[in-house]
Design a protein around this motif. Structure first.
Motif, PDB file in Angstrom:
ATOM      1  N   THR A  12      33.069  -7.849   6.764  1.00  0.00           N
ATOM      2  CA  THR A  12      32.618  -6.986   7.838  1.00  0.00           C
ATOM      3  C   THR A  12      31.074  -7.184   7.579  1.00  0.00           C
ATOM      4  OG1 THR A  12      34.143  -5.091   7.671  1.00  0.00           O
ATOM      5  CG2 THR A  12      31.712  -4.538   8.398  1.00  0.00           C
ATOM      6  N   ARG A  13      30.543  -7.330   6.650  1.00  0.00           N
ATOM      7  CA  ARG A  13      29.201  -7.788   6.350  1.00  0.00           C
ATOM      8  C   ARG A  13      28.635  -9.149   7.088  1.00  0.00           C
ATOM      9  NH1 ARG A  13      25.518  -5.834   2.330  1.00  0.00           N
ATOM     10  NH2 ARG A  13      27.554  -5.123   1.219  1.00  0.00           N
ATOM     11  N   GLU A  14      29.644 -10.058   6.851  1.00  0.00           N
ATOM     12  CA  GLU A  14      29.487 -11.321   7.556  1.00  0.00           C
ATOM     13  C   GLU A  14      29.285 -11.200   9.040  1.00  0.00           C
ATOM     14  OE1 GLU A  14      31.184 -10.974   5.062  1.00  0.00           O
ATOM     15  OE2 GLU A  14      31.290 -12.767   3.648  1.00  0.00           O
ATOM     16  N   SER A  15      30.327 -10.411   9.477  1.00  0.00           N
ATOM     17  CA  SER A  15      30.570 -10.182  11.066  1.00  0.00           C
ATOM     18  C   SER A  15      29.307  -9.446  11.500  1.00  0.00           C
ATOM     19  CB  SER A  15      31.847  -9.500  11.355  1.00  0.00           C
ATOM     20  OG  SER A  15      33.024 -10.031  10.960  1.00  0.00           O
ATOM     21  N   MET A  16      28.887  -8.430  10.658  1.00  0.00           N
ATOM     22  CA  MET A  16      27.447  -7.733  11.174  1.00  0.00           C
ATOM     23  C   MET A  16      26.384  -8.764  11.248  1.00  0.00           C
ATOM     24  SD  MET A  16      25.432  -4.988   9.112  1.00  0.00           S
ATOM     25  CE  MET A  16      25.123  -6.052   7.531  1.00  0.00           C
ATOM     26  N   TYR A  17      26.324  -9.780  10.391  1.00  0.00           N
ATOM     27  CA  TYR A  17      25.231 -10.560  10.326  1.00  0.00           C
ATOM     28  C   TYR A  17      25.269 -11.690  11.561  1.00  0.00           C
ATOM     29  CZ  TYR A  17      23.902  -9.671   5.485  1.00  0.00           C
ATOM     30  OH  TYR A  17      23.729  -9.159   4.273  1.00  0.00           O
ATOM     31  N   LEU A  18      26.328 -12.052  12.051  1.00  0.00           N
ATOM     32  CA  LEU A  18      26.824 -12.799  13.221  1.00  0.00           C
ATOM     33  C   LEU A  18      26.294 -12.245  14.257  1.00  0.00           C
ATOM     34  CD1 LEU A  18      30.041 -14.378  12.451  1.00  0.00           C
ATOM     35  CD2 LEU A  18      27.846 -15.696  12.367  1.00  0.00           C
ATOM     36  N   CYS A  19      26.409 -10.782  14.357  1.00  0.00           N
ATOM     37  CA  CYS A  19      26.119  -9.784  15.434  1.00  0.00           C
ATOM     38  C   CYS A  19      24.519  -9.804  15.578  1.00  0.00           C
ATOM     39  CB  CYS A  19      26.707  -8.612  15.472  1.00  0.00           C
ATOM     40  SG  CYS A  19      28.613  -8.475  15.740  1.00  0.00           S
ATOM     41  N   GLU A  20      23.999  -9.499  14.447  1.00  0.00           N
ATOM     42  CA  GLU A  20      22.397  -9.635  14.596  1.00  0.00           C
ATOM     43  C   GLU A  20      21.876 -10.987  14.986  1.00  0.00           C
ATOM     44  OE1 GLU A  20      21.486  -6.415  10.995  1.00  0.00           O
ATOM     45  OE2 GLU A  20      21.438  -8.371  10.512  1.00  0.00           O
ATOM     46  N   ALA A  21      22.280 -11.924  14.549  1.00  0.00           N
ATOM     47  CA  ALA A  21      21.868 -13.276  15.111  1.00  0.00           C
ATOM     48  C   ALA A  21      22.228 -13.476  16.676  1.00  0.00           C
ATOM     49  CB  ALA A  21      22.682 -14.515  14.410  1.00  0.00           C
ATOM     50  N   ALA A  22      23.132 -12.848  17.306  1.00  0.00           N
ATOM     51  CA  ALA A  22      23.487 -12.965  18.536  1.00  0.00           C
ATOM     52  C   ALA A  22      22.596 -12.109  19.225  1.00  0.00           C
ATOM     53  CB  ALA A  22      24.932 -12.478  19.065  1.00  0.00           C
ATOM     54  N   GLY A  23      21.828 -11.259  18.860  1.00  0.00           N
ATOM     55  CA  GLY A  23      20.594 -10.368  19.496  1.00  0.00           C
ATOM     56  C   GLY A  23      20.960  -8.915  19.608  1.00  0.00           C
ATOM     57  N   PHE A  24      22.110  -8.389  18.890  1.00  0.00           N
ATOM     58  CA  PHE A  24      22.346  -7.120  18.853  1.00  0.00           C
ATOM     59  C   PHE A  24      21.327  -6.384  17.892  1.00  0.00           C
ATOM     60  CE2 PHE A  24      26.300  -9.239  20.509  1.00  0.00           C
ATOM     61  CZ  PHE A  24      26.490  -8.445  21.686  1.00  0.00           C
ATOM     62  N   ASP A  25      20.409  -5.588  18.573  1.00  0.00           N
ATOM     63  CA  ASP A  25      19.551  -4.716  17.660  1.00  0.00           C
ATOM     64  C   ASP A  25      20.061  -3.439  17.050  1.00  0.00           C
ATOM     65  OD1 ASP A  25      19.331  -3.390  20.043  1.00  0.00           O
ATOM     66  OD2 ASP A  25      17.771  -4.050  20.727  1.00  0.00           O
ATOM     67  N   THR A  26      21.181  -3.034  17.331  1.00  0.00           N
ATOM     68  CA  THR A  26      21.672  -1.845  16.827  1.00  0.00           C
ATOM     69  C   THR A  26      23.312  -2.187  16.509  1.00  0.00           C
ATOM     70  OG1 THR A  26      20.480  -0.534  18.240  1.00  0.00           O
ATOM     71  CG2 THR A  26      22.250   0.722  17.135  1.00  0.00           C
ATOM     72  N   ILE A  27      23.636  -2.054  15.142  1.00  0.00           N
ATOM     73  CA  ILE A  27      24.865  -2.289  14.873  1.00  0.00           C
ATOM     74  C   ILE A  27      25.687  -1.066  14.205  1.00  0.00           C
ATOM     75  CG2 ILE A  27      26.448  -3.761  13.342  1.00  0.00           C
ATOM     76  CD1 ILE A  27      24.696  -5.438  14.900  1.00  0.00           C
ATOM     77  N   ILE A  28      26.864  -0.682  14.832  1.00  0.00           N
ATOM     78  CA  ILE A  28      27.474   0.448  14.295  1.00  0.00           C
ATOM     79  C   ILE A  28      28.738   0.061  13.512  1.00  0.00           C
ATOM     80  CG2 ILE A  28      28.912   2.520  15.080  1.00  0.00           C
ATOM     81  CD1 ILE A  28      27.092   2.872  17.208  1.00  0.00           C
TER      82      ILE A  28
END
Length: 371
Positions: free
Chosen positions: A182-198
């Motif tokens: 999950t943590r790695e997936s979260m990092y990938l989402c942040e790199a894709a420009g998502f500024d809010t992660i739930i």
């Protein structure tokens, strides 16, 4: 007169033929709506033109390509060694763009309405001109190892939004309410420009504490009128909550919710003051009606502002990285131990001694570790 009747009958027959012809004719149909959003189709086309190397996937992620993001998460979650090597290469390329989001963990007992709440809460976040990624962890069967992964169908509005990304993942036997990657997936989402992660956890009660070690803000959803409120979920997870929100504050249930809020508010004062210097509190909301959603978002922003000012925000993220490293190291050592030649036979021998009562547990563990 007879001629007029003949002409009239002829006209009627012609009309009947025309009607029959029109009834049998096929009118032009209306094109079906595309099953996949047009902008996602375009992203798939642009990515399919390139070989899916770590470099091309990383490039796609950094430009906001959802197909590249989905493929990278699939590689991250894979158990194949070749996929893991590729995933690590992608992470190394995108890590400089990681860390610029608000990370929110949401947990609660089954049936509390997490998906409905996230649908309403996420829609409100999108209205604030933000980009949202939802990582939903689905429980896996202990028998078949399968998962339903139906969170997208329960978040219909977010699924259709160009500025939201929903990724359901199986827990695959991992404890703590989250998946292994999950943590790695979260990092990938942040790199894709998502500024809010739930991160939406499995929802199994007290074992949900692991998500606390990877988010900035921890939201605990609760129910009212379901028995002893303070026994609904135990102290371990309540101590970690930055906010307790009693959901389903609508209709005849609203009176119970108001009473439950007062009880939880009192209970929170019994816990030691958190290191963040933030005072946890309780509030009410309705995921179905949208009540209290704006207040929850305001409290989250207040929390981020407070912890950034007092230095806890940065320190907490550093501690989380250390925890991630230690957990990953233990996992790697354990995998290497079981993969060592001869260990399988040695473990079977130790198990045989234990079951026959010829040895003790600690003695056999020391033997296997070479002590």
């Amino acid at each position: 007169m007879d001629q007029e009747n003949k002409d009239s009958q002829k006209t009627n027959r012609s009309t009947d033929k025309e009607v029959a012809k029109s009834a049998l004719s096929v009118n032009p149909g209306v094109a079906d709506a595309p099953a996949i959003s047009p902008y996602i189709q375009e992203q798939r086309k642009s990515l399919s033109r390139k070989e899916t190397t770590p470099e091309s996937l990383a490039e796609g992620i950094l430009t906001g390509n959802r197909t590249a993001l989905s493929k990278a998460i699939t590689l991250v979650e894979s158990n194949l060694e070749e996929h893991n090597d590729k995933a690590q290469a992608i992470l190394e390329l995108v890590m400089p763009k990681v860390g610029n989001s608000i990370r929110i963990g949401i947990t609660g007992v089954p049936g509390v309405g997490k998906s409905t709440f996230i649908e309403s809460f996420g829609s409100y976040i999108l209205e604030q001109n933000r980009k949202l990624a939802v990582l939903a962890i689905d429980p896996s069967s202990q028998r078949t190892r399968g998962s339903i992964l139906g969170d997208k169908t329960r978040m219909e509005v977010l699924s259709k939004s160009e500025h939201a990304f929903i990724r359901p993942s199986p827990s695959s036997g991992s404890l703590g309410g989250v998946a292994r990657k999950t943590r790695e997936s979260m990092y990938l989402c942040e790199a894709a420009g998502f500024d809010t992660i739930i991160i939406e956890t499995v929802g199994v009660g007290q074992s949900e504490t692991q998500v606390h070690s990877m988010v900035d803000f921890f939201l605990l959803l609760m129910l009212a009128g379901a028995g002893d409120e303070l026994q609904g979920i135990k102290r371990g997870i309540m101590e970690m909550a930055d906010l307790i929100a009693i959901n389903k504050a609508d209709g005849p249930n609203e009176a119970y919710v108001t009473r439950a809020r007062a009880e939880y508010e009192s209970a929170l004062h019994l816990f030691p003051a958190p290191e963040s210097k933030w005072t946890p509190r309780a509030t009410t909301c309705s995921g179905l009606g949208g009540k209290g959603i704006d207040e929850i978002w305001k409290l989250i922003l207040d929390y981020i502002s407070t912890t950034k000012t007092n230095g806890y925000y940065a320190k907490n993220r550093e501690d989380q990285t250390k925890t991630w490293f230690e957990e990953s190291l233990r996992e790697a050592v354990l995998d290497q131990f079981f993969a060592t030649e001869g260990k399988k036979e040695a473990i079977q021998l130790s198990e045989s001694k234990l079951m026959s009562g010829k040895s003790t547990l600690l003695r056999e563990i020391k033997t296997l570790l070479g002590k």
